[in-house]
Design a protein around this motif. Structure first.
Motif, short mmCIF file in Angstrom:
data_model
loop_
_atom_site.label_atom_id
_atom_site.label_comp_id
_atom_site.label_asym_id
_atom_site.label_seq_id
_atom_site.Cartn_x
_atom_site.Cartn_y
_atom_site.Cartn_z
N MET A 156 -14.81 -37.19 12.30
CA MET A 156 -14.97 -35.87 11.49
C MET A 156 -14.49 -35.13 9.89
O MET A 156 -14.44 -34.44 9.21
N THR A 157 -13.74 -36.12 9.70
CA THR A 157 -12.76 -35.99 7.78
C THR A 157 -12.40 -34.82 7.90
O THR A 157 -12.39 -34.34 7.16
N SER A 158 -11.65 -34.32 9.05
CA SER A 158 -10.95 -33.59 8.95
C SER A 158 -9.55 -32.98 8.93
O SER A 158 -8.63 -33.94 9.86
N THR A 159 -8.63 -32.87 7.18
CA THR A 159 -7.23 -32.35 6.84
C THR A 159 -6.98 -31.61 8.04
O THR A 159 -5.97 -32.27 8.51
N PRO A 160 -7.56 -30.92 8.74
CA PRO A 160 -6.10 -29.87 8.43
C PRO A 160 -5.89 -30.23 10.05
O PRO A 160 -5.23 -30.31 10.94
N ALA A 161 -7.21 -30.58 10.90
CA ALA A 161 -6.68 -31.38 12.69
C ALA A 161 -5.86 -32.22 12.48
O ALA A 161 -5.34 -32.46 13.12
N LEU A 162 -5.33 -33.12 11.12
CA LEU A 162 -4.79 -34.06 11.35
C LEU A 162 -3.52 -33.29 11.66
O LEU A 162 -2.66 -34.44 12.41
N SER A 201 -19.46 -27.97 8.70
CA SER A 201 -18.53 -28.64 9.74
C SER A 201 -17.98 -29.67 9.76
O SER A 201 -16.92 -29.48 10.59
N LEU A 202 -18.18 -30.60 9.38
CA LEU A 202 -17.22 -31.50 9.35
C LEU A 202 -16.39 -31.92 7.40
O LEU A 202 -15.83 -32.93 7.74
N THR A 203 -15.87 -30.57 6.87
CA THR A 203 -15.53 -29.97 6.59
C THR A 203 -15.80 -31.47 5.17
O THR A 203 -14.30 -31.95 4.46
N LEU A 238 -6.48 -25.56 2.62
CA LEU A 238 -7.06 -24.36 3.15
C LEU A 238 -6.86 -22.78 2.43
O LEU A 238 -7.57 -22.03 2.73
N ILE A 239 -5.86 -22.84 1.47
CA ILE A 239 -5.49 -21.63 0.81
C ILE A 239 -6.89 -21.85 -0.55
O ILE A 239 -7.96 -21.04 -0.12
N ALA A 242 -3.41 -24.01 10.66
CA ALA A 242 -4.63 -23.04 9.91
C ALA A 242 -4.56 -21.79 10.10
O ALA A 242 -5.91 -21.16 9.73
N GLY A 243 -3.39 -21.26 10.71
CA GLY A 243 -3.81 -19.28 10.55
C GLY A 243 -3.42 -19.00 8.80
O GLY A 243 -4.33 -18.17 8.75
N VAL A 244 -3.15 -20.33 7.60
CA VAL A 244 -3.34 -20.14 6.70
C VAL A 244 -4.50 -19.36 5.86
O VAL A 244 -5.41 -19.37 5.22
N PHE A 245 -5.34 -20.48 6.43
CA PHE A 245 -6.64 -20.61 6.48
C PHE A 245 -7.45 -19.12 6.94
O PHE A 245 -8.74 -18.67 6.12
N LEU A 246 -7.46 -18.78 7.75
CA LEU A 246 -7.99 -17.74 8.46
C LEU A 246 -7.29 -16.33 7.46
O LEU A 246 -8.31 -15.47 7.02
N VAL A 247 -6.40 -16.77 6.91
CA VAL A 247 -5.81 -15.60 6.21
C VAL A 247 -6.40 -15.41 5.12
O VAL A 247 -6.82 -14.49 4.37
N ALA A 248 -6.83 -17.19 3.98
CA ALA A 248 -7.30 -16.92 2.90
C ALA A 248 -8.99 -16.17 2.83
O ALA A 248 -9.40 -16.14 2.00
N LEU A 249 -9.54 -16.66 4.41
CA LEU A 249 -11.02 -16.56 4.42
C LEU A 249 -10.90 -14.34 4.38
O LEU A 249 -11.85 -13.98 3.35
#
Length: 460
Positions: free
Chosen positions: A415-421, A167-169, A355-356, A60-67
Motif C-alpha cells: 500500500m506504500t503506506s509509511t504511517p502504517a509501517l 488512497s495509496l499515499t 505527517l505534519i 497518526a494522531g499528528v496527521f489528524l491535528v495537521a488536517l
C-alpha cells in the motif's frame, strides 16, 4: 466647515493600540513555521494517546491535528488568518510544509532501510516470490477497482486516478498520472468535453470552448483534487487496519513474533574491521551520506513508452540506499554503522514531520472538496483502499502462508503506506516487520506508477 476640518486634522491622531507584552510573547510565535510544526506534533501525540479497546491512532494522531490546523490556518482566507492569529502567507505555508514533508519522509525511509538492511536481502531471497505476488495483488486490485469505477460510475478517470494515488499515499503514482494528463492527447481531451465534465466550469466563466492546453490543465487539477480527497483516509485507513487485524484475530503477539523469527531464520553477522573510519560518534554523518546517495540514485530514470519515464524518486532511492548500506555496513574504508537508538529516533522524527507536512496542505481544501464533490468520492477512495488490503491479507495468509506480522508488513509496503509501517512496528513491538515492508515496497512502487499512467489514459 473647512476650518473645523483643518482643526480636526491638526489635532494629534490617537496611536493604534499596541499589543501588550504578554500578547506579543504568546501570539507572535504563531507566525513561526517551526513553532507551528512542533505545536502540531505535541497536540497530535496527545490525541494519539487516546485508545478505545486497545485501538488508537498513535502517531497518526499528528496527521489528524495537521488536517484540522490546515483547514483553519493554511489558506489566506482561513479563520486564523481573518482573526490575525496566523499571518503566514498561503504560498509560504505550503512551501514550508512541502519541505518539512520531504525531509521527514527521507529520514523515515532511510532509517527503515538501515534497520531492515541486515536481514533484508536474505529475507528477500527466501520470500521474493511471495512479496512480488502480494504487490501485484494489492496494486492490481486497487487499479481494477479504479477502472471499474471509471466504467460504472459518472466520475471521470482523472478524478479517480487521483483518488487512487491518494488512497495509496503514493506521490510517484500521483506524479505519473499528472504527467500523462498534462500531455493528454486531443482524443482524450475530446472525450472529456463530449461527456460534459467541464460544462459547469465553462458556464460559470461564460466560455463557449476550451483550448487543448486548458483542458490538459483542468485534467491535472481534477487529479490533484482527487489525490487530496483520497489522502486522509489513505493514511488513517491502513493505520487502523494493521491495528484491527490482530485484535479481530485475537493474536498472541509474543507467539506471532516467534513465528516471524522462525520463518526468517536469519542470523545477522557484522564483522566490520576496526580500521574503518568513523565519521562521527552517533551516526549522523553516515546517515546524511546515505540520504545524499539515495537522492542521486532517485534521479536515475528509465524511459517508458509514450514519452513517460520511471524513477525511484527521493523516497525510493533513499530506501534502497539505506537497505544496501545497512546490509554491508561500510563504503570502502568508511563505516556506515549506526546505532539502533539513533535509527529508531530518526524513524519516528521523520514520520511525524512527514505527517505534519502532508496534513497541513491537505486540510486546507478538505472541507471545500467535501462540499463541492460530495461524500461519495470518499466512499470510492475507501473501496480502492479496503478491497486491496483485505484481498492481499487473504492471499498472504491462505496462499503464500506468511505469518501475520510478515503479512501485515508486506501489506504496508504494498500500500506504500509509511504511517502504517510506523503503527505496525508499535503494535508488533519489533522492527523486523520492516523487512517485509521494504521487500514489497519497491515492486509496488513500480506497479503503481505503471497502473496510474494506464488509468489516466482511460477515456470518459
Amino acid at each position: 466647515e473647512e476650518a473645523a476640518a483643518d482643526e480636526a486634522a491638526a489635532q494629534p491622531q490617537k496611536p493604534k493600540a499596541e499589543k501588550s507584552y504578554l500578547a506579543k510573547v504568546l501570539l507572535t510565535p504563531f507566525n513561526n513555521v517551526l513553532f507551528l510544526v512542533f505545536l502540531i506534533a505535541v497536540a497530535g501525540y496527545v490525541l494519539g494517546r487516546f485508545e478505545y479497546k486497545g485501538i488508537g491512532l498513535g502517531t497518526a494522531g499528528v496527521f489528524l491535528v495537521a488536517l484540522v490546523f490546515g483547514h483553519y490556518a493554511c489558506n489566506n482566507d482561513s479563520l486564523f488568518h481573518q482573526i490575525g492569529l496566523v499571518n503566514i502567507d498561503e504560498a509560504q505555508m505550503k512551501s514550508s510544509m512541502k519541505f518539512v514533508s520531504e525531509l521527514g519522509l527521507l529520514c523515515f525511509v532511510t532509517s527503515v532501510g538501515f534497520i531492515a538492511g541486515p536481514k533484508f536481502f536474505k529475507n528477500l531471497k527466501q520470500n521474493y516470490k511471495s512479496y512480488v505476488l502480494l504487490a501485484v495483488v494489492i496494486i492490481g486490485t486497487g487499479a481494477l477497482s479504479c477502472a471499474a469505477l471509471v466504467l460504472f460510475t459518472d466520475v471521470d478517470a482523472a478524478m479517480l486516478v487521483g483518488i487512487l494515488s491518494g488512497s495509496l499515499t503514493t506521490t510517484p503514482g500521483f506524479a505519473a498520472a499528472n504527467e500523462v494528463l498534462q500531455h493528454a492527447s486531443p482524443a482524450l481531451c475530446d472525450s472529456y468535453m463530449n461527456a460534459g465534465v467541464f460544462d459547469t466550469y465553462m458556464q460559470e466563466r461564460g466560455l463557449s470552448a476550451l483550448s487543448h492546453g486548458e483542458i490538459q490543465n483542468l485534467l491535472v487539477d481534477r487529479c490533484t483534487v482527487g489525490h487530496a480527497i483520497g489522502y486522509p483516509f489513505g493514511v488513517v485507513g491502513v493505520v487502523l487496519f494493521v491495528q484491527l487485524v490482530p485484535k479481530i484475530l485475537r493474536a498472541d503477539m509474543d507467539e506471532e513474533r516467534k513465528k516471524m523469527q522462525a520463518a526468517e531464520e536469519i542470523v545477522v553477522e557484522h564483522k566490520l574491521s576496526d580500521k574503518l573510519i568513523e565519521l562521527d560518534p552517533i551516526g549522523l554523518g553516515p546517515f546524511s551520506l546515505a540520504i545524499i546517495l539515495g537522492i542521486l540514485l532517485g534521479k536515475v530514470y528509465v524511459p517508458l513508452p509514450g514519452g513517460a519515464s520511471f524513477s525511484l524518486g527521493n523516497t525510493g532511492g533513499a530506501l534502497l540506499m539505506g537497505l544496501i548500506l545497512g546490509h554491508y555496513g561500510k563504503i570502502g574504508p568508511i563505516s556506515m554503522n549506526i546505532s539502533k537508538e539513533f535509527l529508531n529516533s530518526f524513524r519516528e522524527y521523520g514520520l511525524v514531520f512527514f505527517l505534519i507536512g502532508a496534513g497541513v496542505p491537505g486540510g486546507a481544501g478538505f472541507v471545500h472538496d467535501v462540499k463541492e464533490y460530495g461524500f461519495i468520492l470518499f466512499v470510492y477512495g475507501a473501496i480502492m483502499e479496503i478491497v486491496p488490503m483485505i484481498l492481499g491479507y487473504i492471499v498472504a495468509s491462505k496462499v503464500v502462508k506468511l505469518c501475520m506480522l510478515n503479512n501485515l508488513g508486506s501489506i504496508t509496503g504494498g500500500m506504500t503506506s509509511t504511517p502504517a509501517l510506523g503503527a505496525l512496528i508499535n503494535v508488533a513491538k519489533t522492527d523486523d516487520v520492516a523487512s517485509a515492508y521494504a521487500a514489497t515496497y519497491p515492486v509496488a512502487l513500480v506497479l503503481v506508477v505503471l497502473a496510474s499512467q494506464f488509468l489516466a489514459m482511460m477515456p470518459v
